[in-house]
Design a protein around this motif. Structure first.
Motif, PDB file in Angstrom:
ATOM      1  N   HIS A   7      40.430 -14.378  33.393  1.00  8.12           N
ATOM      2  CA  HIS A   7      39.601 -15.373  33.094  1.00  8.12           C
ATOM      3  C   HIS A   7      38.143 -14.415  32.728  1.00  8.12           C
ATOM      4  O   HIS A   7      37.451 -14.269  33.821  1.00  8.12           O
ATOM      5  CB  HIS A   7      39.262 -16.591  34.084  1.00  8.12           C
ATOM      6  N   ALA A 142      35.628 -24.933  21.184  1.00 10.69           N
ATOM      7  CA  ALA A 142      35.820 -23.657  21.969  1.00 10.69           C
ATOM      8  C   ALA A 142      34.229 -23.529  22.349  1.00 10.69           C
ATOM      9  O   ALA A 142      34.199 -23.324  23.763  1.00 10.69           O
ATOM     10  CB  ALA A 142      36.236 -22.303  21.384  1.00 10.69           C
ATOM     11  N   ASP A 143      33.195 -23.866  21.615  1.00 10.65           N
ATOM     12  CA  ASP A 143      31.894 -23.873  22.139  1.00 10.65           C
ATOM     13  C   ASP A 143      31.794 -25.083  23.202  1.00 10.65           C
ATOM     14  O   ASP A 143      30.877 -24.863  24.028  1.00 10.65           O
ATOM     15  CB  ASP A 143      30.940 -23.910  21.094  1.00 10.65           C
ATOM     16  N   LYS A 146      33.505 -23.796  26.529  1.00  8.28           N
ATOM     17  CA  LYS A 146      32.649 -23.007  27.130  1.00  8.28           C
ATOM     18  C   LYS A 146      31.506 -23.346  27.983  1.00  8.28           C
ATOM     19  O   LYS A 146      31.262 -23.146  28.941  1.00  8.28           O
ATOM     20  CB  LYS A 146      32.189 -21.883  26.293  1.00  8.28           C
ATOM     21  N   HIS A 147      31.012 -24.219  27.344  1.00 10.53           N
ATOM     22  CA  HIS A 147      29.522 -24.937  27.749  1.00 10.53           C
ATOM     23  C   HIS A 147      30.043 -25.775  29.028  1.00 10.53           C
ATOM     24  O   HIS A 147      29.520 -25.664  30.142  1.00 10.53           O
ATOM     25  CB  HIS A 147      28.810 -25.773  26.941  1.00 10.53           C
ATOM     26  N   GLN A 149      32.897 -25.540  30.864  1.00 15.81           N
ATOM     27  CA  GLN A 149      33.192 -24.816  31.873  1.00 15.81           C
ATOM     28  C   GLN A 149      32.034 -24.375  32.776  1.00 15.81           C
ATOM     29  O   GLN A 149      31.969 -24.126  34.176  1.00 15.81           O
ATOM     30  CB  GLN A 149      34.208 -23.551  31.509  1.00 15.81           C
ATOM     31  N   ASP A 150      31.071 -23.832  31.964  1.00  9.97           N
ATOM     32  CA  ASP A 150      29.771 -23.273  32.667  1.00  9.97           C
ATOM     33  C   ASP A 150      29.213 -24.048  33.600  1.00  9.97           C
ATOM     34  O   ASP A 150      28.761 -23.901  34.504  1.00  9.97           O
ATOM     35  CB  ASP A 150      28.868 -22.737  31.853  1.00  9.97           C
ATOM     36  N   ALA A 183      37.454 -19.656  24.073  1.00 12.87           N
ATOM     37  CA  ALA A 183      36.669 -20.287  24.945  1.00 12.87           C
ATOM     38  C   ALA A 183      37.139 -19.579  26.434  1.00 12.87           C
ATOM     39  O   ALA A 183      36.431 -19.775  27.412  1.00 12.87           O
ATOM     40  CB  ALA A 183      36.874 -21.794  25.373  1.00 12.87           C
ATOM     41  N   ASP A 184      37.958 -18.770  26.677  1.00 16.72           N
ATOM     42  CA  ASP A 184      38.684 -18.170  27.672  1.00 16.72           C
ATOM     43  C   ASP A 184      38.768 -19.362  28.805  1.00 16.72           C
ATOM     44  O   ASP A 184      38.458 -19.350  29.957  1.00 16.72           O
ATOM     45  CB  ASP A 184      37.690 -17.237  28.437  1.00 16.72           C
ATOM     46  N   CYS A 185      39.675 -19.915  28.372  1.00 17.57           N
ATOM     47  CA  CYS A 185      40.446 -21.235  29.091  1.00 17.57           C
ATOM     48  C   CYS A 185      41.710 -21.185  29.352  1.00 17.57           C
ATOM     49  O   CYS A 185      42.482 -20.409  28.761  1.00 17.57           O
ATOM     50  CB  CYS A 185      39.712 -22.622  28.646  1.00 17.57           C
TER      51      CYS A 185
END
Ligand SMILES: [Fe+2]
Length: 298
Positions: A7, A142-143, A146-147, A149-150, A183-185
Motif C-alpha cells: 500500500h 480513483a481520485d 484516494k481522498h 482513504q486519506d 488509488a492504491d487500494c
C-alpha cells in the motif's frame, strides 16, 4: 499465514495475522437477532461478520462490535453512504464519521461497491447506480477513493457492483484493477455480481483477461449470493443478485476457478440479507465446507 499487501511504499498488515475464513452478513439494521442465532449455530465455521451501516449510526456500530466480540467474530465494515462513484462532492464530515465507525468496529479495511451511493444528499441504499464501465470512470473513481482513504485513515477495498443494467463496454475486473492501482487500494470480487454482468452481456463467465489484466494480489475479500435471471418476451435479459437465495452452481464454479488466484484473500462472504437463521446457517456451513478450494497455498 501473515498477509501483507503493498500500500504505497509501505507494507500494510491487514487485520490479525493469519486470520482468513468465512464471513456472513445479514441486515445489521433489522436482523441482529438472526445474526445472533446464526453465530451460535455455526460456531467457528465463520470468522468474520459483515456490518452494513450508515456513517452516523454510532449506536448500531457499537452494538455490532459487541455482538462480534461475544461470538469471536471480526467485523468487516461496509459503509452504506461512502459515495466513491457519485457526482455529489465528497463530504469530509461523513468520511470522518465513517472512520470513527471503522475504529469502533476495528475493521481492517472498508468495503465499498463501485457505484453511486448518494444522490443530491439522499442515500440510495437499494437503488445503487453502478459505475459506468468506461475509461472516464478510472480517474473519477480513483481520485475520490484516494481522498476517502486519506480522511478515513484505513484502506478501502473496491467491489464490482451489481449490474441490473449496464452502461459502457469494458469488463469490470481490468477496469477495477486500473482504479485500484491508481488509488492504491484493495479489491473485493463479488463472484455473483461478476457472473451476472457477464450473463447480461452474453459473454462467457470466464474471460481471457481474467488471466492477465487483473491485480489478483490486491483482492482480500470475495462475496457470493443467489442470482435472479429473467428473460422478457422482447429478448431483454435481466440478471441481478438475490441475497436471500442460495448460490447458483455456476457461481460456485466461477469462484472455484477465480479465487485461488487471489493470494491475499482473507474473507469469503456469504451475503444473506433477508434470509432466516435456518437458511443462513446452511449457507455459512456450505461456504465453510468449500473454503479449502479457494485459499491459495501460502
Ligand atoms: Fe457483494
Amino acid at each position: 499465514m501473515t498477509t501483507a499487501v503493498t500500500h504505497g511504499s509501505q507494507i500494510r498488515e491487514l487485520g490479525p495475522p493469519g486470520l482468513r475464513g468465512i464471513c456472513f452478513s445479514c441486515d445489521s439494521m433489522t436482523g441482529l437477532d438472526i445474526a445472533e442465532e446464526t453465530a451460535r449455530r455455526v460456531g467457528d465455521a465463520a470468522v468474520w461478520y459483515g456490518v452494513g451501516i450508515l456513517a452516523h449510526d454510532e449506536e448500531l456500530a457499537v452494538r455490532c462490535a459487541e455482538f462480534a466480540r461475544r461470538h469471536g467474530l471480526h467485523p468487516l465494515f461496509h459503509p452504506l453512504d461512502l459515495d466513491v462513484c457519485g457526482t455529489d462532492p465528497l463530504d469530509d464530515r461523513v468520511l470522518k464519521a465513517i472512520g470513527a465507525r471503522a475504529d469502533e468496529l476495528g475493521s481492517p479495511w472498508l468495503n465499498v461497491d463501485l457505484a453511486m451511493w448518494v444522490r443530491q444528499g439522499e442515500t440510495l441504499l437499494e437503488s445503487l447506480v453502478p459505475m459506468p464501465l468506461v475509461d472516464e470512470a478510472v480517474e473519477w473513481a480513483a481520485d475520490r477513493i484516494k481522498h476517502a482513504q486519506d480522511v478515513i485513515g484505513r484502506p478501502l477495498t473496491i467491489e464490482n457492483a451489481p449490474y441490473p443494467f449496464v452502461v459502457g463496454n469494458q469488463d469490470v475486473l481490468p477496469l477495477m484493477t486500473r482504479i485500484a492501482e491508481r488509488a492504491d487500494c484493495l479489491m473485493t470480487v463479488d463472484v455473483g455480481h461478476l457472473y451476472g454482468l457477464r450473463m447480461q452481456r452474453g459473454v462467457p463467465a470466464r474471460l481471457p483477461s481474467d488471466d492477465g489484466d487483473v491485480a489478483w494480489e490486491r483482492v482480500v475479500e470475495a462475496h457470493m449470493s443467489g442470482t435472479f435471471t429473467r428473460r422478457f418476451d422482447e429478448g431483454v435479459l435481466v440478471v441481478d443478485d438475490k441475497h436471500d437465495w442460495p448460490v447458483a452452481d455456476e457461481v460456485w464454479a466461477l469462484a472455484d476457478d477465480l479465487l485461488p488466484r487471489a493470494v491475499n484473500l482473507r474473507s469469503v462472504m456469504a451475503e444473506a440479507e433477508g434470509m432466516n437463521a435456518d437458511d443462513l446457517t446452511d449457507s455459512v456451513l456450505r461456504f465453510a465446507r468449500s473454503a479449502d478450494r479457494w485459499w491459495s497455498t501460502p
